[in-house]
Design a protein around this motif. Structure first.
Motif, PDB file in Angstrom:
ATOM      1  N   UNK A  10      23.187  81.020  12.546  1.00 22.59           N
ATOM      2  CA  UNK A  10      23.525  79.945  13.500  1.00 22.59           C
ATOM      3  C   UNK A  10      22.881  80.207  14.854  1.00 22.59           C
ATOM      4  N   UNK A  11      22.971  81.478  15.310  1.00 18.33           N
ATOM      5  CA  UNK A  11      22.341  81.832  16.582  1.00 18.33           C
ATOM      6  C   UNK A  11      20.828  81.645  16.525  1.00 18.33           C
ATOM      7  N   UNK A  12      20.235  81.991  15.361  1.00 22.51           N
ATOM      8  CA  UNK A  12      18.783  81.815  15.213  1.00 22.51           C
ATOM      9  C   UNK A  12      18.420  80.343  15.316  1.00 22.51           C
ATOM     10  N   UNK A  13      19.249  79.455  14.709  1.00 18.78           N
ATOM     11  CA  UNK A  13      18.989  78.017  14.807  1.00 18.78           C
ATOM     12  C   UNK A  13      19.093  77.519  16.238  1.00 18.78           C
ATOM     13  N   UNK A  14      20.118  78.001  16.972  1.00 15.90           N
ATOM     14  CA  UNK A  14      20.287  77.568  18.379  1.00 15.90           C
ATOM     15  C   UNK A  14      19.120  78.045  19.233  1.00 15.90           C
ATOM     16  N   UNK A  15      18.734  79.316  19.041  1.00 15.35           N
ATOM     17  CA  UNK A  15      17.604  79.866  19.808  1.00 15.35           C
ATOM     18  C   UNK A  15      16.322  79.100  19.503  1.00 15.35           C
ATOM     19  N   UNK A  16      16.109  78.776  18.229  1.00 14.11           N
ATOM     20  CA  UNK A  16      14.894  78.051  17.850  1.00 14.11           C
ATOM     21  C   UNK A  16      14.869  76.664  18.474  1.00 14.11           C
ATOM     22  N   UNK A  17      16.017  75.966  18.508  1.00 11.16           N
ATOM     23  CA  UNK A  17      16.077  74.625  19.120  1.00 11.16           C
ATOM     24  C   UNK A  17      15.815  74.708  20.622  1.00 11.16           C
ATOM     25  N   UNK A  18      16.464  75.684  21.289  1.00 10.16           N
ATOM     26  CA  UNK A  18      16.295  75.818  22.739  1.00 10.16           C
ATOM     27  C   UNK A  18      14.849  76.125  23.109  1.00 10.16           C
ATOM     28  N   UNK A  19      14.230  77.040  22.353  1.00 12.57           N
ATOM     29  CA  UNK A  19      12.830  77.376  22.650  1.00 12.57           C
ATOM     30  C   UNK A  19      11.908  76.191  22.411  1.00 12.57           C
ATOM     31  N   UNK A  20      12.155  75.427  21.358  1.00 14.65           N
ATOM     32  CA  UNK A  20      11.307  74.263  21.062  1.00 14.65           C
ATOM     33  C   UNK A  20      11.450  73.197  22.142  1.00 14.65           C
ATOM     34  N   UNK A  21      12.705  72.956  22.586  1.00 17.68           N
ATOM     35  CA  UNK A  21      12.933  71.946  23.636  1.00 17.68           C
ATOM     36  C   UNK A  21      12.335  72.413  24.954  1.00 17.68           C
ATOM     37  N   UNK A  22      12.505  73.714  25.216  1.00 15.26           N
ATOM     38  CA  UNK A  22      11.969  74.241  26.478  1.00 15.26           C
ATOM     39  C   UNK A  22      10.457  74.061  26.568  1.00 15.26           C
ATOM     40  N   UNK A  23       9.755  74.264  25.452  1.00 13.53           N
ATOM     41  CA  UNK A  23       8.300  74.173  25.473  1.00 13.53           C
ATOM     42  C   UNK A  23       7.814  72.735  25.608  1.00 13.53           C
ATOM     43  N   UNK A  24       8.584  71.767  25.125  1.00 14.20           N
ATOM     44  CA  UNK A  24       8.115  70.387  25.145  1.00 14.20           C
ATOM     45  C   UNK A  24       8.983  69.491  26.062  1.00 14.20           C
ATOM     46  N   UNK A  25       9.778  70.113  26.932  1.00 12.23           N
ATOM     47  CA  UNK A  25      10.623  69.314  27.840  1.00 12.23           C
ATOM     48  C   UNK A  25       9.781  68.802  29.000  1.00 12.23           C
ATOM     49  N   UNK A  26      10.011  67.536  29.413  1.00 11.74           N
ATOM     50  CA  UNK A  26       9.408  66.986  30.635  1.00 11.74           C
ATOM     51  C   UNK A  26      10.444  66.092  31.313  1.00 11.74           C
ATOM     52  N   UNK A  27      10.115  65.665  32.528  1.00 13.43           N
ATOM     53  CA  UNK A  27      11.091  64.934  33.341  1.00 13.43           C
ATOM     54  C   UNK A  27      11.134  63.440  33.055  1.00 13.43           C
ATOM     55  N   UNK A  28      10.404  63.043  32.034  1.00 13.69           N
ATOM     56  CA  UNK A  28      10.446  61.623  31.671  1.00 13.69           C
ATOM     57  C   UNK A  28      11.805  61.276  31.093  1.00 13.69           C
ATOM     58  N   UNK A  29      12.196  59.996  31.346  1.00 13.68           N
ATOM     59  CA  UNK A  29      13.488  59.551  30.824  1.00 13.68           C
ATOM     60  C   UNK A  29      13.491  59.507  29.312  1.00 13.68           C
ATOM     61  N   UNK A  30      12.373  59.278  28.709  1.00 14.06           N
ATOM     62  CA  UNK A  30      12.271  59.226  27.239  1.00 14.06           C
ATOM     63  C   UNK A  30      11.176  60.157  26.770  1.00 14.06           C
ATOM     64  N   UNK A  31      11.376  60.715  25.573  1.00 11.51           N
ATOM     65  CA  UNK A  31      10.391  61.633  24.995  1.00 11.51           C
ATOM     66  C   UNK A  31       9.617  60.888  23.917  1.00 11.51           C
ATOM     67  N   UNK A  32       8.333  61.106  23.878  1.00  8.00           N
ATOM     68  CA  UNK A  32       7.497  60.382  22.903  1.00  8.00           C
ATOM     69  C   UNK A  32       7.737  60.898  21.491  1.00  8.00           C
ATOM     70  N   UNK A  33       7.351  60.061  20.530  1.00 10.59           N
ATOM     71  CA  UNK A  33       7.493  60.454  19.122  1.00 10.59           C
ATOM     72  C   UNK A  33       6.629  61.658  18.796  1.00 10.59           C
ATOM     73  N   UNK A  34       5.472  61.735  19.448  1.00 12.90           N
ATOM     74  CA  UNK A  34       4.570  62.855  19.188  1.00 12.90           C
ATOM     75  C   UNK A  34       5.192  64.167  19.659  1.00 12.90           C
TER      76      UNK A  34
END
Length: 677
Positions: A10-34
Motif C-alpha cells: 500500500x505504501x509503495x502504491x502511495x509513493x508511486x502515485x505521489x512521485x508520478x503526480x509530482x513529476x507531471x504537476x502544473x498550475x493549470x486548472x485542468x490536466x491534459x489527457x497526455x
C-alpha cells in the motif's frame, strides 16, 4: 501473505502515485489527457520497481493422504508347482489384488523371488533356487522408512542363502506368511546331501560322503547304490528305524580315465513312497592326468603367502609348496610356476636359474624388496628408487586381453603397500590392474603380465593382498570370486599356450539347478578387446542331435550367454565370430538335478517363527479368509495426512521486469512522437 507485506505494498502504491503526480504537476486548472497518460505510465513503472524490491510472497498449503504399502512377496520357485500349489497361489494373488477394502487402505506392491528378486505381477514357478532371506534384504532397502506389512506366500523351503527365520531383526515390518504345501508327514527316504570334489587325478581314488535320511515310524531295509551308466560301482545295504533315522556313508571310487565321469547315487525307494525324486542324485567328477605344482619362495613369513595358498589350492588341480631361496634351487624343475615373494640379494642364484631355464614365474614387489638388486638382475623393468612407500588402490584395466578377468569390485578393496616411484618397462606388457590414489588414476601398473622369450611372467607391485581376500568375502559372503581371480592368473602364468584372439570360459559340467553361463572374449589383431564383433554359439545335444544357436551378449568386458534353459544332457558347442573366420569349440555336461523337487512338505516351523518374530501372523493357504480382515482392521497400518507448504511470489519477477520495460518504452515513444524530447 503477511500483514507487514500488505502495508508495504500500500505504501509503495502511495509513493508511486505521489512521485508520478509530482513529476507531471502544473498550475493549470485542468490536466491534459497526455499528461494523465504520462502520469499513469510513470506510476506503473515506479510501482513495479518497488514491488520488485518488496518481492511479496504468499504461502500455499496442500494436504495429501499417504496410504501404507502392502507388500505381497510370492515364491516363484519350481517347488510351488511340485507341491501342486501354483493354482492356489494365483487365486490368492487375484483375491488380494482385487479386494476393494485392501485397495482402499493400502498401496499393493507385488514382488516375486527365487534365484532373483524383482517387482512383478506374473508368476511362472520356474526358478530353480530359492533365497527368501535375499528377498527380505531387498525389501528392507525399498521400504526402509515407510510402513509396509508384508504377505509372504511361500512353502518356506530355502535352498541357499542365510537363514530367513530371523529376518525380522533387519526387516522392520510385520510379516504375514501364507504357508503353501502339505503339512502331513509321509514316510520318505532321501539323499539329504552328497559331498564330492569336482576334480580327481588319474589312477587315484576319490572320496564321497553321502548323508541319507529316513522319515517314518517303522523299521525298514533298503539299499544304497552308485551307478556309472548301467554298471553298479558301489552298493551297500541300509537299515533305518524311527530312532536310527540317518546314515552317513563314506566310500571311495577309482578314477581310471581322463575326462568327466558321471555317476548316479540312489537309495532304493520303499513301498508307497510319495516323493521318489529325492531318492536319487547325479554327480560328476573330472579326472585330470597331472597336478599343477606351484612353489612359493620367500625368506620371511607374511600373511600374503597363506592367502595365496588358500586361493590357489581352492582348485584341487593345484598344490602349493613353501620354500626358501636356497631350498628351491635343486627342486626348480618340479614346479610349473615359481612365485617369488619380495626378492633380495639372496635370490640372485634363483633369478639366474629362472632366466636360464626359461621358467614361468611371478614376482611380488613390496616394501621389503631390495629394489637395487631387482633392477640389476632384471632387464624387462626398472623401479625408481625413492626409499618411500605409498598405499595404492586397484583400478581394473577393461582392455586386458590374455585371459578373461571379471570385475570383482577391485575399487572397494583396501590399498596395497607399495614403493613410491615410477616403474618403466623395456618390453611390451599387459596391465591387469593399475594404481590409483584417492580415486585418481596414476596410470602406473599394479599387477601386470607379459611374455618374453617364450615364457610367461607376472609382477605385483604391492603387498598385503591378504586384505583383498578378506574384503572379497565381506562383499560377496564368499571367497570364490577372489579365489577364481587368482586361479585364472595362476592358470595363465603356469601355461605356455600362445595368445588367442578368441578366449572361452566355461565349466566341464554343471548341476541342473545352477546357472549355466558361457563367457567369451574377442580381440582384434592388436589384441585389443573388440566390441564391434558379433559372437554366436552353436550348441548340439549329442544324444538327441538337436542343434540350437544363441547370440552372445556384450556385458561389461566380455561376451556372455545364459544356457540355463537347456535340459540335462551332454553338449558340444562352437563359438564363432561372424565377421572373421575364427571359432573355438568345447563340450560340457548338464547333470539332472532339481533341488526344488527334493521337498515334500512346507517348512511350517520356520514360517510360524518368522511371523512371531515380526509381530505378524501365519496362515495356511486353505484358510486365508481372515487374512484380509486382519490387515484391514489392524490399527497399526493407517493412512498418514501430509501437508506440503509452497511459498509462491505474488507476481513473477519476469513479469514485473516486462511491465517496467513496457511502461518506460511507451512513455519514451509517446514523448518522442509529441516532440517533448
Amino acid at each position: 501473505m503477511k500483514t507487514e507485506t500488505l502495508i508495504y505494498i500500500i505504501l509503495a502504491g502511495i509513493v508511486a502515485i505521489l512521485l508520478a503526480i509530482f513529476q507531471y504537476y502544473n498550475k493549470k486548472k485542468s490536466i491534459s489527457k497526455l499528461d494523465m497518460l504520462f502520469c499513469f505510465l510513470r506510476f506503473l513503472s515506479i510501482f513495479s520497481i518497488l514491488l520488485l524490491l518488496i518481492n511479496p510472497k504468499f504461502e500455499q498449503l496442500r494436504f495429501s493422504i499417504e496410504k501404507p504399502n502392502l507388500v505381497v512377496a510370492i515364491d516363484n520357485s519350481s517347488s510351488i508347482k511340485h507341491l501342486n500349489q501354483d493354482t492356489s497361489v494365483i487365486n490368492l494373488i487375484e483375491k488380494l489384488s482385487q479386494d476393494q477394502d485392501l485397495n482402499n487402505k493400502f498401496n499393493i506392491d507385488l514382488y516375486t523371488f527365487g534365484e532373483s528378486f524383482k517387482a512383478s505381477d506374473s508368476t511362472t514357478f520356474s526358478e530353480n533356487q530359492t533365497n527368501i532371506n535375499n528377498a527380505f534384504g531387498q525389501l528392507s532397502q525399498i521400504y526402509r522408512e515407510t510402513t509396509a506389512p508384508t504377505v509372504l506366500i511361500s512353502d518356506g523351503n530355502q535352498t541357499y542363502g542365510n537363514d530367513y527365520q530371523f529376518a525380522a531383526t533387519t526387516y522392520k515390518q510385520s510379516i504375514y506368511p501364507v504357508i503353501l504345501g502339505d503339512t502331513v508327514t509321509y514316510t520318505d527316504l532321501k539323499i539329504q546331501q552328497l559331498n564330492v570334489n569336482k576334480y580327481t587325478y588319474l589312477k587315484n581314488r576319490f572320496p564321497i560322503e553321502t548323508i541319507l535320511v529316513y522319515n517314518g515310524n517303522n523299521t525298514i531295509n533298503s539299499r544304497f547304490l552308485v551307478t556309472k551308466g548301467n554298471t553298479t560301482v558301489y552298493s551297500k545295504s541300509i537299515r533305518f528305524s524311527k530312532e536310527d533315522n540317518s546314515k552317513v556313508i563314506n566310500f571311495t571310487l577309482p578314477s581310471n580315465g581322463v575326462g568327466v565321469s558321471s555317476y548316479k547315487a540312489t537309495i532304493v525307494p520303499i513301498d508307497n513312497e510319495k516323493n521318489k525324486v529325492n531318492n536319487s542324485k547325479n554327480f560328476a567328477v573330472e579326472t585330470i592326468d597331472q597336478k599343477t605344482k606351484i612353489a612359493v619362495v620367500s625368506d620371511f613369513i607374511h600373511p600374503d603367502l597363506g592367502a595365496l595358498k588358500k586361493s590357489i589350492e581352492s582348485n584341487e588341480q593345484r598344490s602349493v609348496v613353501f620354500l626358501d631361496s636356497k631350498e628351491i634351487i635343486n627342486q626348480i624343475n618340479d614346479f610349473q610356476l615359481i612365485i617369488v615373494n619380495q626378492p633380495n640379494y639372496k635370490f640372485k642364484e634363483l633369478l639366474e636359474i629362472l632366466k636360464k631355464e626359461n621358467k614361468n614365474h611371478f614376482i611380488i614387489v613390496g616394501t621389503k624388496t631390495d629394489l637395487g638388486f631387482l633392477n640389476n638382475s632384471r632387464q624387462d623393468f626398472l623401479n625408481e628408487i625413492t626409499n618411500q612407500t605409498e598405499s595404492y588402490q586397484a583400478e581394473l584395466n577393461a582392455d586386458y586381453s590374455p585371459f578373461l578377468v571379471d570385475d570383482i569390485n577391485f575399487e572397494s578393496f583396501p590399498p596395497l603397500n607399495s614403493n613410491y616411484g615410477r616403474v618403466s618397462f623395456t618390453i611390451p606388457f599387459d596391465p591387469i590392474l593399475n594404481k590409483s590414489v584417492n580415486g585418481i588414476s596414476t596410470n602406473e601398473p599394479l599387477l601386470v603380465t607379459y611374455e618374453t622369450n617364450g615364457r610367461r611372467e607376472g609382477v605385483l607391485f604391492g603387498e598385503n593382498i591378504w586384505q583383498w581376500r578378506a574384503q572379497s568375502y565381506i562383499n560377496s559372503k564368499s571367497f570364490n570370486q577372489f579365489d577364481d581371480f587368482i586361479g585364472k592368473l595362476v592358470q595363465y602364468l603356469a601355461s605356455n599356450k600362445k595368445k588367442s584372439r578368441l578366449n572361452i570360459d566355461y565349466e566341464s559340467f554343471y548341476n541342473g539347478s545352477s546357472n549355466i553361463v558361457v563367457k567369451a572374449e574377442f580381440f582384434d589383431k592388436n589384441y585389443v578387446f573388440d566390441t564391434r564383433e558379433t559372437l554366436n554359439i552353436s550348441v548340439t545335444d549329442t544324444i538327441s542331435k538337436e542343434n540350437k544357436t544363441f547370440p552372445l551378449i556384450l556385458k561389461n568386458n566380455n561376451f556372455q550367454v545364459d544356457l540355463s534353459s537347456l535340459p540335462p544332457s551332454y553338449y558340444r558347442f562352437t563359438v564363432r565370430a561372424t565377421r572373421e573366420n575364427i571359432a573355438k569349440s568345447g563340450s560340457f555336461q548338464i547333470l539332472e538335478y532339481n533341488v526344488e523337487q527334493q521337498f515334500l512338505n512346507a517348512n511350517v516351523t520356520k514360517l510360524q517363527q518368522l511371523a512371531t518374530n515380526s509381530e505378524g501372523k501365519s496362515y495356511f493357504i486353505d484358510n486365508t479368509t481372515s487374512l484380509i480382515n486382519d490387515l484391514v482392521n489392524d490399527n497399526r497400518f493407517v493412512s498418514i495426512q501430509k501437508s506440503h507448504k509452497n511459498i509462491i511470489p505474488l507476481i513473477d519477477w519476469k513479469y514485473l521486469l516486462a511491465i517496467i520495460a513496457l511502461s518506460l518504452s511507451l512513455e519514451w515513444f509517446i514523448r518522442k512522437y509529441n516532440g517533448l524530447i
